[in-house]
Design a protein around this motif. Structure first.
Motif, PDB file in Angstrom:
ATOM      1  N   THR A   1       0.832  -1.198   0.000  1.00 22.76           N
ATOM      2  CA  THR A   1       0.000   0.000   0.000  1.00 22.76           C
ATOM      3  C   THR A   1       0.867   1.248   0.000  1.00 22.76           C
ATOM      4  N   ARG A   2       0.243   2.344  -0.431  1.00 24.89           N
ATOM      5  CA  ARG A   2       0.866   3.666  -0.334  1.00 24.89           C
ATOM      6  C   ARG A   2      -0.164   4.626   0.252  1.00 24.89           C
ATOM      7  N   ASP A   3       0.284   5.531   1.088  1.00 19.51           N
ATOM      8  CA  ASP A   3      -0.584   6.590   1.582  1.00 19.51           C
ATOM      9  C   ASP A   3      -0.223   7.877   0.853  1.00 19.51           C
ATOM     10  N   CYS A   4      -1.235   8.491   0.240  1.00 18.49           N
ATOM     11  CA  CYS A   4      -1.028   9.722  -0.531  1.00 18.49           C
ATOM     12  C   CYS A   4      -1.993  10.801  -0.059  1.00 18.49           C
ATOM     13  N   SER A   5      -2.236  10.853   1.253  1.00 18.60           N
ATOM     14  CA  SER A   5      -3.278  11.727   1.791  1.00 18.60           C
ATOM     15  C   SER A   5      -2.902  13.200   1.786  1.00 18.60           C
ATOM     16  N   LEU A   6      -1.622  13.526   1.896  1.00 16.80           N
ATOM     17  CA  LEU A   6      -1.232  14.933   1.934  1.00 16.80           C
ATOM     18  C   LEU A   6      -1.283  15.495   0.518  1.00 16.80           C
ATOM     19  N   GLN A   7      -2.322  16.310   0.275  1.00 20.94           N
ATOM     20  CA  GLN A   7      -2.594  16.808  -1.067  1.00 20.94           C
ATOM     21  C   GLN A   7      -2.915  18.291  -1.019  1.00 20.94           C
ATOM     22  N   ARG A   8      -2.586  18.971  -2.107  1.00 18.23           N
ATOM     23  CA  ARG A   8      -3.054  20.346  -2.308  1.00 18.23           C
ATOM     24  C   ARG A   8      -3.701  20.395  -3.678  1.00 18.23           C
ATOM     25  N   ARG A   9      -4.851  21.083  -3.756  1.00 21.37           N
ATOM     26  CA  ARG A   9      -5.630  21.161  -4.988  1.00 21.37           C
ATOM     27  C   ARG A   9      -5.916  19.761  -5.525  1.00 21.37           C
ATOM     28  N   HIS A  10      -6.118  18.829  -4.624  1.00 18.27           N
ATOM     29  CA  HIS A  10      -6.405  17.431  -4.966  1.00 18.27           C
ATOM     30  C   HIS A  10      -5.238  16.766  -5.693  1.00 18.27           C
ATOM     31  N   GLN A  11      -4.047  17.309  -5.546  1.00 19.76           N
ATOM     32  CA  GLN A  11      -2.852  16.698  -6.107  1.00 19.76           C
ATOM     33  C   GLN A  11      -1.905  16.326  -4.967  1.00 19.76           C
ATOM     34  N   LYS A  12      -1.274  15.173  -5.094  1.00 21.05           N
ATOM     35  CA  LYS A  12      -0.458  14.629  -4.018  1.00 21.05           C
ATOM     36  C   LYS A  12       0.816  15.451  -3.819  1.00 21.05           C
ATOM     37  N   VAL A  13       1.244  15.546  -2.558  1.00 21.73           N
ATOM     38  CA  VAL A  13       2.438  16.296  -2.205  1.00 21.73           C
ATOM     39  C   VAL A  13       3.469  15.383  -1.542  1.00 21.73           C
ATOM     40  N   ILE A  14       3.023  14.584  -0.575  1.00 22.61           N
ATOM     41  CA  ILE A  14       3.907  13.637   0.119  1.00 22.61           C
ATOM     42  C   ILE A  14       3.240  12.258   0.084  1.00 22.61           C
ATOM     43  N   GLU A  15       4.021  11.249  -0.310  1.00 26.29           N
ATOM     44  CA  GLU A  15       3.509   9.882  -0.388  1.00 26.29           C
ATOM     45  C   GLU A  15       4.457   8.952   0.359  1.00 26.29           C
ATOM     46  N   GLU A  16       3.921   7.847   0.847  1.00 24.28           N
ATOM     47  CA  GLU A  16       4.786   6.908   1.566  1.00 24.28           C
ATOM     48  C   GLU A  16       4.283   5.477   1.417  1.00 24.28           C
ATOM     49  N   ALA A  17       5.210   4.549   1.601  1.00 28.48           N
ATOM     50  CA  ALA A  17       4.895   3.118   1.553  1.00 28.48           C
ATOM     51  C   ALA A  17       5.682   2.409   2.644  1.00 28.48           C
ATOM     52  N   PRO A  18       5.026   1.484   3.360  1.00 24.66           N
ATOM     53  CA  PRO A  18       3.593   1.171   3.277  1.00 24.66           C
ATOM     54  C   PRO A  18       2.751   2.249   3.966  1.00 24.66           C
ATOM     55  N   ALA A  19       1.447   2.256   3.656  1.00 26.62           N
ATOM     56  CA  ALA A  19       0.546   3.196   4.335  1.00 26.62           C
ATOM     57  C   ALA A  19       0.543   2.880   5.824  1.00 26.62           C
ATOM     58  N   PRO A  20       0.890   3.851   6.675  1.00 27.43           N
ATOM     59  CA  PRO A  20       1.001   3.559   8.108  1.00 27.43           C
ATOM     60  C   PRO A  20      -0.358   3.429   8.787  1.00 27.43           C
TER      61      PRO A  20
ATOM     62  N   VAL B   1       3.166   8.710 -10.345  1.00 21.41           N
ATOM     63  CA  VAL B   1       4.259   9.606  -9.966  1.00 21.41           C
ATOM     64  C   VAL B   1       4.996   9.053  -8.745  1.00 21.41           C
ATOM     65  N   GLU B   2       4.247   8.488  -7.814  1.00 17.64           N
ATOM     66  CA  GLU B   2       4.812   8.052  -6.539  1.00 17.64           C
ATOM     67  C   GLU B   2       5.365   6.632  -6.562  1.00 17.64           C
ATOM     68  N   HIS B   3       5.553   6.051  -7.736  1.00 16.39           N
ATOM     69  CA  HIS B   3       6.026   4.661  -7.807  1.00 16.39           C
ATOM     70  C   HIS B   3       7.383   4.435  -7.124  1.00 16.39           C
ATOM     71  N   PRO B   4       8.284   5.444  -6.986  1.00 15.52           N
ATOM     72  CA  PRO B   4       9.581   5.156  -6.359  1.00 15.52           C
ATOM     73  C   PRO B   4       9.497   4.635  -4.932  1.00 15.52           C
ATOM     74  N   VAL B   5       8.467   5.001  -4.163  1.00 15.83           N
ATOM     75  CA  VAL B   5       8.419   4.502  -2.785  1.00 15.83           C
ATOM     76  C   VAL B   5       8.162   2.996  -2.762  1.00 15.83           C
TER      77      VAL B   5
END
Length: 689
Positions: free
Chosen positions: A227-246, A296-300
């Motif tokens: 899983t990945r968590d992508c909750s931190l968003q501005r204008r409905h666009q992701k800013v910070i993503e992480e894996a696994p979703a904590p 975009v967040e595939h590197p995590v």
């Protein structure tokens, strides 16, 4: 030519990436590792872009706007054939989820590095995808018909049926606003994706954006890569993503994995894809959409699983099976931050201009994905993301700490960026405790963009002043050396001699002064210094501060017994000061203010370069306007921005018209305030998306 969809195996030798910037550079990196020749396409605006410089071959797409270049599938296919490519990778965005483009690539005898056309078609429309997922037993939110929506259905989320990235998305909390927001969402969706269809669904307050990476081959194997968590968003666009979703319990993780695999199997998926969910505050997951492309967040995910997802995409496109029936075991935690050229404190306004320096610390656990290098220009035509910085460590705490420190120490000179916001977000107590939801910035943006505790712009301005003083002294000595050499050769040295450092003054005891303005907050700093016979400038009236070293590009100060180092870089009238714990940007101010720089009260200036797309109905000189009323809509970097009336009064001048291209600071209109109106704070131009 054989394609992967035929079920046969073949070898890709030359790959065209139908994209630009960071993702094109990322794909090229894997291609170099695999010995695959790379082909770039580029618009006129991207002629000197990094992805063009890194490719083995490049083909021009005439024009600058995406609609004329990167969204022209016929031109991209023609470019692939002209360059001798045998495969096309779409990257993300642009044509990456366009089934007609995927079909055109295959019809041209080229390998499509992506899922089957049918899978793209089924998932391209979010409305059709939800119907399909309901049949597969995947949990989802029931759609709401905007025509019959009532108070009990609020708040609603409007979304574009095609595409993503927050374009065409609106939150509606009042029924009266619904018709206007539907119109605006449809217009933006049509502009971004060529499809104005939008739909409505319940908006889940304090929901988490959690997604599952899937990878599938043509031999029946489907991996769910965590899983990945992508909750931190501005204008409905992701800013910070992480894996696994904590913070997810094992039952919820299992349910998400099973739902993602079911979604992939329902459309006979192949290649890399992402199934996105909204997880409510009480832990219930709802299907949002399936992105039939690389994220975009595939590197995590790559960091945690030790994989190269692009290499697996290429392997799948060549008809090869995945390496094993089950995915590798995950290890550690990874966090990614998107570095944008934007000003979070001013409505997330995109920024443009020369990126003078981009240096991010390297080391174990750190990765930089970017489409820019120092000296490149950030233009108005495309997304303002500069880079992604990724940190991987054994634990979440370590990964977050490593990423925050890397961003803090990065040297990013040029347009205003969100770097400080990223550092503060990563160190915020709610983020540290994994209290995550999509409303994070709605609640915390003011505190995250306020003048920061622990920052010391006054001392940084002092360091900038001392470095400039040394530069000035060095320049004088150099000029005198040249004059001496010329005089020795008999060359005339008539004319005024260069002023000595500090110039002549009849009150030598008085200090010299330098003024700076902090960017972007506008705070002014005045620094006083004197230069004794040692030639090393010293601060004046700054108790507790001692100069240990002063060079044109580096100053070391002892401040209250603590030694601090400052790297100074001057670019014209801008000075960048990088310290161990913060970075500062200053504009050098003249000794006397130029009256011509004053702006008349009530002036509406363009906050960024862009195109005027529309005006308020009936807007003309002489009409009355109200404070906060949207007057002008400006489009820049694929987003629409509203310019609001700063006060109630009369529009006395209008210099904007639909279709006009404007530069930052251009005068758009003037509102003469009505003294009888109730004073209100001047609003910052805000985003509509």
């Amino acid at each position: 030519m054989t394609t992967a969809t035929d079920g046969a195996r073949m070898t890709i030798t030359t790959l065209l990436v139908a994209n630009r910037g960071e993702i094109a550079c990322r794909i090229f990196r894997t291609c170099r590792d695999l010995g695959i020749t790379t082909v770039a396409v580029y618009s006129d605006a991207d002629a000197d872009a990094l992805h063009v410089r890194e490719a083995d071959l490049a083909v021009r797409l005439p024009g600058a706007a995406p609609a004329d270049t990167y969204l022209r599938g016929d031109l991209v296919v023609a470019a692939a054939r002209a360059a001798g490519a045998d495969a096309v990778h779409p990257g993300y965005g642009f044509l990456s989820e366009n089934a007609a483009f995927a079909a055109a690539v295959q019809d041209a005898g080229l390998v499509w590095v992506g899922p089957p056309v049918k899978a793209i078609e089924l998932m391209a429309s979010k409305t059709r995808a939800k119907e399909l997922m309901a049949g597969a037993g995947v949990p989802l939110l029931a759609p709401v018909d905007p025509a019959t929506a009532g108070e009990d259905d609020l708040p609603l989320l409007l979304k574009a049926a095609s595409g993503g990235g927050g374009r065409g998305m609106r939150i509606v909390r009042e029924l009266d606003a619904l018709p206007g927001e539907l119109l605006a969402a449809a217009a933006e969706a049509a502009s971004a994706f060529g499809d104005g269809e939008v739909f409505a669904e319940p908006y889940v307050e304090r929901g988490r954006h959690v997604e599952v990476q899937v990878m599938a081959d043509a031999h029946g194997t489907v991996w769910a890569l965590g899983t990945r968590d992508c909750s931190l968003q501005r204008r409905h666009q992701k800013v910070i993503e992480e894996a696994p979703a904590p913070g997810l319990d094992e039952a919820l993780r299992t349910r998400l994995h099973e739902a993602a695999v079911a979604a992939a199997r329902a459309v006979d998926y192949r290649g890399a894809g992402t199934v996105e969910f909204l997880v409510s505050a009480d832990g219930r997951p709802y299907f949002l959409e399936m992105n039939t492309r690389l994220q975009v967040e595939h590197p995590v995910t790559e960091a945690v699983f030790g994989l190269d997802l692009v290499a697996l995409q290429l392997r799948s496109a060549e008809g090869e099976p995945l390496p094993s029936p089950e995915p590798p075991q995950p290890s550690g935690h990874a966090v990614e931050a998107r570095l944008y050229a934007e000003d979070p404190a001013r409505g997330w306004q995109p920024q443009t201009g020369a990126l003078l320096t981009l240096e991010v610390p390297e080391g174990p656990g750190l990765r930089l994905d970017t489409g820019y290098a120092g000296g490149d220009a950030i233009g108005v035509h495309y997304d303002p993301m500069i880079a992604k910085v990724i940190a991987h460590a054994p634990t979440r705490t370590e990964a977050v700490r490593l990423l925050a420190r890397a961003l803090e120490r990065a040297r990013v000179h040029g347009p205003v960026t969100n770097r400080d916001l990223l550092v503060r977000s990563l160190r915020h107590p709610d983020f540290a405790a994994a209290r995550l939801d999509t409303g994070f910035y709605d609640r915390h943006l003011v505190e995250l963009t306020a003048p920061g505790a622990g920052r010391d712009p006054a001392t940084a301005a002092l360091a900038a002043t001392l470095a400039e003083a040394v530069r000035g002294a060095d320049a004088v000595r150099g000029a005198e050396a040249v004059r001496g050499t010329e005089a020795g050769r008999g060359v005339s040295t008539h004319g005024p001699a260069p002023a000595r450092f500090g110039a002549w003054r009849n009150v030598p005891s008085q200090p010299q002064r330098k003024r700076y303005r902090s960017e972007p907050d506008g705070t002014e700093h005045e620094v006083a210094y004197r230069t004794p016979r040692t030639g090393i400038p010293q601060p004046y009236e700054t108790p507790g501060t001692r100069v240990l070293a002063a060079k044109p590009d580096h100053v070391t100060l002892e401040v209250n017994r603590v030694t601090r180092h400052f790297a100074i870089t001057a670019h014209g009238g801008r000075v960048h000061v990088d310290a161990a714990d913060a970075s500062y940007t200053f504009t050098a101010l003249p000794r006397f203010t130029d009256p011509a720089t004053h702006t008349a009260p009530g002036s509406l200036l363009a906050p960024m370069p862009g195109t005027v797309v529309r005006l308020a109905d009936g807007l003309t000189t002489g009409v009355a306007v109200e404070a906060g009323q949207p007057l002008i809509w400006l489009e820049a970097m694929k987003m629409e921005h509203r310019i609001l009336a700063p006060a109630s009064g009369t529009l006395t001048a209008l210099h904007a018209a639909p279709g006009h291209q404007v530069e930052v600071g251009a005068l758009l209109a003037v509102v003469q305030e009505d003294p009888a109106a109730t004073p209100v704070p001047v609003p910052v131009p805000e985003e509509t998306a």
